[in-house]
Design a protein around this motif. Structure first.
Motif, short mmCIF file in Angstrom:
data_model
loop_
_atom_site.label_atom_id
_atom_site.label_comp_id
_atom_site.label_asym_id
_atom_site.label_seq_id
_atom_site.Cartn_x
_atom_site.Cartn_y
_atom_site.Cartn_z
N GLU B 258 3.54 8.25 6.69
CA GLU B 258 4.39 7.87 5.56
C GLU B 258 4.42 6.35 5.40
O GLU B 258 4.27 5.83 4.30
N TYR B 259 4.60 5.64 6.52
CA TYR B 259 4.72 4.19 6.41
C TYR B 259 3.38 3.52 6.17
O TYR B 259 3.31 2.46 5.57
N VAL B 260 2.31 4.15 6.63
CA VAL B 260 0.98 3.64 6.31
C VAL B 260 0.78 3.64 4.80
O VAL B 260 0.40 2.64 4.18
N ILE B 261 1.08 4.80 4.18
CA ILE B 261 0.91 4.92 2.73
C ILE B 261 1.85 3.96 2.01
O ILE B 261 1.47 3.27 1.07
N LEU B 262 3.09 3.91 2.49
CA LEU B 262 4.08 3.03 1.86
C LEU B 262 3.62 1.57 1.92
O LEU B 262 3.62 0.87 0.89
N THR B 263 3.19 1.15 3.10
CA THR B 263 2.73 -0.24 3.24
C THR B 263 1.54 -0.51 2.34
O THR B 263 1.47 -1.53 1.65
#
Lengths: 617, 474
Positions: B258-263
């Motif tokens: 999730e945070y990979v995509i968000l970043t």
């Protein structure tokens, strides 16, 4: 405002109104015309949630003898709205409850909910259920739910095993696992191993028709959860000596605690008077409990763990060991007993007129000797003052397991009392210089000192092990799980192993001709023991005894208190010796049968025949 | 006498008869829902159906009184009536009695009154009064503040009574404002918020994130028609996400997917924003702002859901979305309601023949779940008839509102239609398992004096205004 600008918006609003109507019509078409499952649901028109109560774990003794098992019982439930007309009187008779109570429960159930089931009769016995079952199909809205109740094949160890009861509202609030009507362990092993014993409840959903007939499981059981049966426990108790000790203690008040020194396993935990654990099961539990609670001899009182007595002379070994460790005496140090000990106005009586070394003083239980010993400990020049020496002494006492909880798996352990130096400062010395004499009676186990029979047995195990112990515990194996790690860790006491031999010499001599416990000698077994008399301000003194056997590789360490039994040698020592003999030899030798008989016959519950308090041994 | 005759001639009798029909159908369905063998008479006033008949008679009397009052009265006294309604909402917070978890009732002996029901028409009057002010402009910030105050004040007070359902009804006024010229974007945002709210509960955050991003791209393409730029953005973002993913893998996977995509999305968007700002593509800037607003909203939903809503609200929404399923707990009502309606089939089981409702499987079956009885006993045919009657009433009200010559009457008319519509959507949607369980009555149908009278007052004031639409511009 220009009306014409926005009047076209009426079209969108109209469309929204009509579209929602259309969506709802389509939805209705789907659930009313296309999908037929709802019709089946309506035919089987109630879902019933049946809680699957797992059987509670069984409890065994160390030899896999069954101590606690389960028997089936049945709760009768009613869904008021489904209930038709029926003869309340006949039904009440059928389930064996007073008709008024039955009616009251029905009213209560109806008030709680018309369409949710409520329990109206609890714990119907298996026998009653058989006849009820034949009639039940006629009773619309009623059904039964199986439960399990505890049963004790040989009623013993009531306090150690504890009992099970219904959860209270506070317990439900504290732990959401529990729902009203669930059972929970309230004392003893049942409480301390509750999470292992109880297992996990499961839920099954059934569809039921208007006539209250089960129509099968709901959605093929996809919502069901299986109940997990509770884990069985193998306790450390030896039911053979547990039962024997209970028998020996009959008609007496007191307790027996026996421990296997090499493991810390509790072999017997006996209280007298006790009660039949079967009394605290089933529908009569509440009434029986109230009756036991009011009983003047306090059968519910767990003396072994919760009664605080003075240790009496049994504390003398600890005094010797601490003095040896502190280096203020050697095993050969002699003190002279001149019918006691005198210093200024202070006098403490004794029975001898000779000098003793350590082992002899223990065998003869010389009071004067240990007054000298404690004085030497407290007036040790190594410390700036008596107070500091006292603090060291107290620390060593606590290392020997006194004045603190042992952290076992038995609930409600009492701490006992080894007073802190603050206590003496506030109530005895009050700012004046600390001296040894005002606290000297500690040396012979009197004064403020308070211990529990459980602590005494552990202390005996320390002596048997020559300096260490394992935290006493009552559960040996939890099926499919290991017991807590702390029970496998060797606990050190800080007393050098070599100091134990002279002390143990004394304890062995005590059990030989000329020693205080000579009457309780067991032929062929080297028992090391120590008698004691615990002062009792409320009546006759208590008889105390502790022992371990055999001397080398000890297999049992035991403490016995017999209330109002006065001398340790009269009741406590014979009882302990019989238990030891039974445990080690499995039989009582013929020349000791008279002793067994006299112990079985002895009755100390009748106040008329309680002997007068005697002198210190 | 002349005016009186003209009054009766000008009343819209079509609406009146639909009203009468709905009230009548409600009554016989209440009878069926709580039918008890020992009280067979529909006139037995010890039972809900007997009582409902009294409420109906009283409602007709109230309706009659409303009709004989001069229509000017409602215009002139719009604000005082609103003030009194607010006062009652305040009083009920202090002196009210809690029933079914909401502290929204006055209880005087046998008699119960729910002021929140009456606050709806009062708010409609006040809103009509405000909007009909001849120099009122809907698009000024000042006006929007006034409108918000009028609508949100009663909604907030009702929310404080723990009656979230009734306060939700005030969202109905959005439709009225839309008709009066409120920017469609606000309506669009309202819908977007609801959709995002539901999606963020249903989907894992990273999937929703990708959807949002793709949605933003589509909006950008639709607004600018620059296909090559679209492809560029897509490629850049994908590469950035892959880069972040790779770095994350190499440095020990501290970030979840999730945070990979968000970043990845945020850093590539930051770059794109710089380009967009430099090239002054205003429309895309709006899209990016909306995208970030949605992002923040999505991440705050969890907080709102878990901290602001009460646990039974959460359960009901989770049940609706299928996140949890507990047919004997939070989902019991809806499950039983669907069984009741679904088992009705095409023609229904017949009057008084319903088994689901008869045996009390459906709770609140005479009030909030009254539609179950219709569905079970009258089947698809009966249910569609009732729905058609309601929809016809709404369309009729729109038609009547549009023929008004005064803004006051038109706004009020749309308010009536929207309030009734909101109740209809939520109530029937709930029984069909399409809406979360929100306990508000079905207009004219559900058992209860307060709601019947309040809906009667709401509707009849409009009938009165409509009857005098030709008199003068009020």
């Amino acid at each position: 405002m220009d009306v014409s600008t926005f009047s076209s918006r009426k079209i969108l609003i109209t469309v929204i109104f009509a579209a929602v109507g259309l969506v709802y019509v389509l939805r209705l078409f789907q659930i009313q015309v296309v999908d037929s499952t709802y019709k089946q649901f309506a035919d089987n028109n109630a879902l019933r949630k049946i809680v699957q109560y797992p059987a509670r774990g069984l409890i065994y003794d160390r030899n896999r003898e069954l101590l606690v098992y389960n028997k089936a019982a049945y709760d009768l439930l009613v869904t008021p709205r489904e209930a038709g007309f029926f003869d309340t009187l006949a039904f009440a008779r059928l389930v064996d409850v007073p008709v008024e109570d039955f009616k009251a429960e029905l009213t209560k159930a109806a008030a709680y909910s018309r369409y949710k089931p409520s329990v109206v009769v609890k714990q119907i016995s298996h026998e009653k259920y058989a006849t009820l079952q034949e009639q039940l199909y006629k009773m619309e809205g009623f059904y039964v739910q199986p439960r399990t109740l505890r049963e004790y094949p040989q009623p013993m160890a009531a306090h150690a095993l504890g009992y099970v009861g219904e959860v209270t509202q506070e317990m439900i609030d504290a732990n959401p696992y529990y729902k009203s009507g669930d059972y929970i362990g309230i004392s003893g092993i049942e409480a301390s191993y509750e999470e292992d014993l109880r297992g996990r409840k499961g839920v099954r959903y059934y569809m039921v028709d208007v006539h209250n007939r089960l129509q099968g499981s709901y959605r093929e059981g996809e919502m069901d959860t299986m109940a997990t049966i509770g884990r069985n426990l193998i306790t450390t108790l030896d039911s053979r000596i547990q039962a024997y000790a209970e028998l020996l203690l009959q008609n007496k008040k007191g307790s027996v605690v026996a421990i296997e020194p090499s493991t810390g396993e509790v072999l017997a935990l006996v209280n007298s008077p006790s009660y039949n654990p079967n009394l605290l099961v089933g529908r009569e539990r509440g009434n029986n409990y109230a009756r036991l609670l009011e009983d003047a001899v306090k059968p519910l009182f767990n003396r072994a763990l919760m009664a605080q007595y003075p240790p009496g002379s049994t504390i003398k070994m600890a005094q010797g060991l601490i003095a040896l460790q502190e280096g203020v005496i050697t095993p050969e140090t002699r003190f002279y007993c001149a019918h006691g000990y005198s210093s200024g106005n202070f006098r403490l009586g004794c029975h001898h007129d000779q000098s003793f070394k350590l082992s002899e003083s223990i065998a003869k239980s010389c009071n004067a000797y240990f007054v000298y010993v404690l004085r030497a400990v407290l007036e040790n020049s190594k410390y700036p003052g008596v107070r500091e020496a006292y603090d060291t002494w107290r620390n060593r006492m606590m290392n020997l397991g006194f004045g603190r909880k042992l952290d076992s798996d038995l609930l409600n352990e009492l701490k006992g009392n080894v007073p802190s130096s603050e206590y003496y400062e506030r109530y005895v010395f009050k700012g004046s210089r600390w001296r040894a004499l005002p606290v000297i009676s500690l040396s012979i186990g009197q004064g403020e000192l308070g211990i529990t029979p459980f602590q005494l047995a552990n202390y005996c195990a320390i002596l048997a092990n020559r300096g260490y112990y394992y935290i006493p515990h009552i559960v040996r194996e939890i099926e499919g799980k290991s017991i807590p790690e702390k029970f496998r860790i060797r606990q050190e006491t800080g007393i050098n192993r070599s100091y134990f031999e002279p002390v143990i010499d004394g304890m062995e001599q005590a059990m030989m001709p000329g020693g205080t416990g000579a009457m309780s000698m067991i032929p062929g077994i080297a028992v090391c023991g120590k008698t004691g008399t615990a002062e009792n301000p409320h009546g006759a003194d208590h008889s105390v005894f502790m022992a371990f056997a055999p001397r080398e590789s000890p297999r049992i360490a035991i403490s016995v208190y017999v209330e109002n039994g006065v001398w340790g040698s009269t009741y406590a020592a014979p009882i302990a010796s019989l238990i030891i003999e039974k445990y080690l030899n499995d039989t009582i030798s013929s020349q000791r049968v008279w002793l067994e008989e006299s112990m079985l016959k002895a009755n100390l519950m009748n106040p008329l025949i309680i002997p007068e308090s005697g002198d210190e041994e | 006498m002349a005016t009186r005759n003209k009054l009766w001639a000008n009343i819209d009798w079509v609406t009146f008869f639909i009203f009468l029909l709905l009230v009548f159908l409600g009554w016989i369905n209440i009878y069926a829902a709580v039918y008890d063998e020992s009280h067979k008479s529909i006139f037995d006033i010890s039972q809900q159906y007997g009582k409902q008949l009294i409420w109906i008679a009283a409602a007709l009397l109230i309706g009659f009184m409303i009709l004989i009052i001069e229509s000017n009265f409602y215009v002139i006294f719009a604000y005082p009536i609103y003030a009194i309604a607010i006062l009652f909402l305040l009083l009920v917070l202090v002196f009210g009695v809690e029933i079914n978890g909401s502290k929204s009732w006055f209880v005087i002996g046998e008699f119960r009154l729910q002021p929140s029901e009456f606050s709806k028409f009062a708010t409609a009057l006040a809103l009509a009064k405000l909007l009909s002010n001849f120099n009122f402009k809907l698009d000024s910030v000042n006006s929007l503040l006034k409108i918000s105050l009028i609508i949100l004040l009663p909604a907030l007070l009702i929310f404080l009574q723990h009656d979230a359902g009734s306060s939700l009804v005030f969202a109905a006024f959005l439709l009225v404002l839309y008709r009066e010229g409120l920017s469609g974007i606000i309506l669009f945002f309202f819908v977007l918020i609801i959709i995002l709210f539901l999606l963020s509960l249903l989907l894992p955050n990273h999937i929703l994130l990708i959807f949002l991003f793709l949605g933003g791209l589509l909006a950008h393409y639709y607004l600018n028609q620059k296909f090559r730029m679209l492809i560029k953005i897509l490629v850049i973002t994908t590469m950035v996400i892959l880069l972040v993913w790779g770095i994350n893998r190499l440095t020990g996977s501290y970030l979840t997917l999730e945070y990979v995509i968000l970043t990845g999305i945020i850093s590539s968007l930051a770059a794109i924003t710089i380009v967009v700002v430099r090239e002054r593509i205003r429309r895309t800037m709006v899209v990016i702002v909306i995208f970030f607003a949605s992002l923040i909203f999505t991440y705050s939903v969890d907080f709102v859901f878990n901290s602001v809503l009460e646990s039974h609200h959460r359960d009901r929404i989770n049940e609706l979305l299928g996140i949890q399923s507990d047919p004997l707990g939070a989902g019991y009502n809806v499950n039983q309601s669907k069984i009741a309606i679904g088992s009705g089939g095409f023609l229904g089981k017949g009057f008084l023949k319903g088994t689901q409702t008869k045996f009390d499987f459906v709770p609140f079956q005479s009030t909030d779940f009254i539609f179950c009885t219709v569905g079970e006993e009258w089947g698809f045919v009966g249910s569609v008839t009732v729905i058609s009657l309601f929809v016809f009433l709404f369309l009729r009200l729109v038609f009547l509102a549009e023929r008004q010559r005064s803004v006051f009457s038109r706004v009020y008319g749309y308010s009536v239609a929207s309030i009734l519509f909101t109740h209809f959507v939520i109530n029937i949607g709930m029984t069909l398992g399409l809406m979360p369980v929100i306990g508000i009555p079905l207009p004219f149908f559900s058992y209860g004096g307060s709601s019947l009278w309040a809906f009667t007052v709401l509707l009849f004031i409009f009938l009165r205004l409509d009857a005098s639409r030709l008199d003068k511009l009020v």
